[in-house]
Design a protein around this motif. Structure first.
Motif, PDB file in Angstrom:
ATOM      1  N   PHE A  48      -6.757  -2.599  13.616  1.00 55.21           N
ATOM      2  CA  PHE A  48      -7.152  -3.152  14.910  1.00 55.21           C
ATOM      3  C   PHE A  48      -6.436  -2.444  16.065  1.00 55.21           C
ATOM      4  O   PHE A  48      -7.004  -2.263  17.139  1.00 55.21           O
ATOM      5  CB  PHE A  48      -6.843  -4.650  14.969  1.00 55.21           C
ATOM      6  N   ALA A  49      -5.199  -2.019  15.824  1.00 57.93           N
ATOM      7  CA  ALA A  49      -4.395  -1.416  16.887  1.00 57.93           C
ATOM      8  C   ALA A  49      -4.669   0.068  17.080  1.00 57.93           C
ATOM      9  O   ALA A  49      -4.435   0.605  18.166  1.00 57.93           O
ATOM     10  CB  ALA A  49      -2.911  -1.624  16.594  1.00 57.93           C
ATOM     11  N   THR A  50      -5.191   0.750  16.052  1.00 56.64           N
ATOM     12  CA  THR A  50      -5.270   2.212  16.111  1.00 56.64           C
ATOM     13  C   THR A  50      -6.671   2.793  15.991  1.00 56.64           C
ATOM     14  O   THR A  50      -6.862   3.975  16.285  1.00 56.64           O
ATOM     15  CB  THR A  50      -4.404   2.832  14.998  1.00 56.64           C
ATOM     16  N   ARG A  51      -7.659   2.024  15.560  1.00 55.72           N
ATOM     17  CA  ARG A  51      -8.976   2.607  15.349  1.00 55.72           C
ATOM     18  C   ARG A  51      -9.569   3.091  16.674  1.00 55.72           C
ATOM     19  O   ARG A  51      -9.377   2.477  17.716  1.00 55.72           O
ATOM     20  CB  ARG A  51      -9.920   1.619  14.657  1.00 55.72           C
ATOM     21  N   LYS A  52     -10.310   4.176  16.580  1.00 57.32           N
ATOM     22  CA  LYS A  52     -10.856   4.824  17.780  1.00 57.32           C
ATOM     23  C   LYS A  52     -12.312   4.469  18.048  1.00 57.32           C
ATOM     24  O   LYS A  52     -12.776   4.490  19.181  1.00 57.32           O
ATOM     25  CB  LYS A  52     -10.728   6.341  17.638  1.00 57.32           C
ATOM     26  N   ASN A  53     -13.063   4.165  16.988  1.00 55.69           N
ATOM     27  CA  ASN A  53     -14.504   3.983  17.135  1.00 55.69           C
ATOM     28  C   ASN A  53     -14.980   2.610  16.658  1.00 55.69           C
ATOM     29  O   ASN A  53     -16.128   2.472  16.215  1.00 55.69           O
ATOM     30  CB  ASN A  53     -15.234   5.085  16.360  1.00 55.69           C
TER      31      ASN A  53
END
Length: 257
Positions: A110-115
């Protein structure tokens, strides 16, 4: 009925009775078709965006017959296979430590996904499935930001397609796919320090097909959470292929990750 009449052919006066008899003896129209028509394998693999996600199955299950697009560049920022080793225990047919780790993994996604990648969680049995769901609910009651993410994930639709977060076991994940799959192996030492080699449906005849389904659901990444090393599985004398392929898959995951 029209299909069955055409399938059965013969005397028109007997078609209705024969069609009814055939329908009672098979489970689906596909079973009727198998006996009537030639089969053809679908050899083009479209789901996985990274070769590593399908390579194992291509070797282990498809005799290298799948046509897959090779990776055109080395992606060092996002690994298609990640592995987390935890000190879990297999008690009452579940592994609490792996469930806790999955909550951590979800928070990181949740904190790092880009898309805004979609997520699915797979494990081997219904007890571990429930354990993971309970651990997520427990964290939701303590962390309101995490709860907000989970609620959004549970009602996701994209282009009319259900892309919501799921938690499933090997028995009911057929046909599903998500961008990111988290795979909880679950099996670990019990209170006596032993690892049982009875893996439920995986140990039965044809159980390896369930493993194949589970490890090919990811479009972009699979994250394997495990409490054991491949060498911990003493399955050389296993009657069926499933447990042996699980050990080989864990070896592959460790190497690629």
């Amino acid at each position: 009925q029209t299909f069955m009449k055409r399938y059965l052919g013969g005397d028109p006066e007997m078609q209705d009775d024969l069609a009814l008899q055939a329908a009672l003896e098979v489970e689906s129209l596909l079973d009727l078709a198998v006996a009537r028509y030639n089969s053809s394998n679908l050899t083009y693999h479209y789901r996985s965006k990274n070769q590593e996600l399908i390579d194992f199955s291509n070797h282990a299950f498809y005799n290298m017959s799948l046509q897959i697009a090779p990776n055109i560049s080395k992606n060092t920022k996002s690994r298609p296979i990640e592995r987390y080793k935890v000190a879990g225990k297999w008690l009452d047919r579940k592994n609490v430590q792996e469930a806790e780790k999955i909550v951590e993994v979800l928070k990181d996604i949740f904190a790092t996904r880009k898309n805004n990648e979609s997520i699915g969680i797979i494990t081997f049995n219904a007890d571990q499935q429930s354990c993971i769901a309970d651990m997520i609910d427990k964290e939701c009651s303590k962390d309101h930001e995490f709860r907000s993410h989970i609620l959004k994930e549970k009602i996701r639709f994209e282009n009319g397609e259900d892309t919501s977060l799921f938690i499933k076991n090997l028995e009911n994940v057929q046909g599903d796919e998500r961008d990111i799959i988290i795979f909880s192996i679950g099996y670990a030492e019990n209170e006596l320090g032993r690892i049982y080699t009875n893996f439920g449906s995986l140990s039965s005849e044809g159980g390896e097909n369930r493993l194949n389904v589970a490890i090919t659901r990811a479009k972009s990444k699979i994250i394997v959470v495990t409490s054991i090393e491949p060498e911990d599985l003493k399955v050389d004398t296993a009657k069926n292929l499933g447990p042996k392929l699980l050990r080989k898959y864990l070896t592959y995951v460790r190497a690629v990750s």
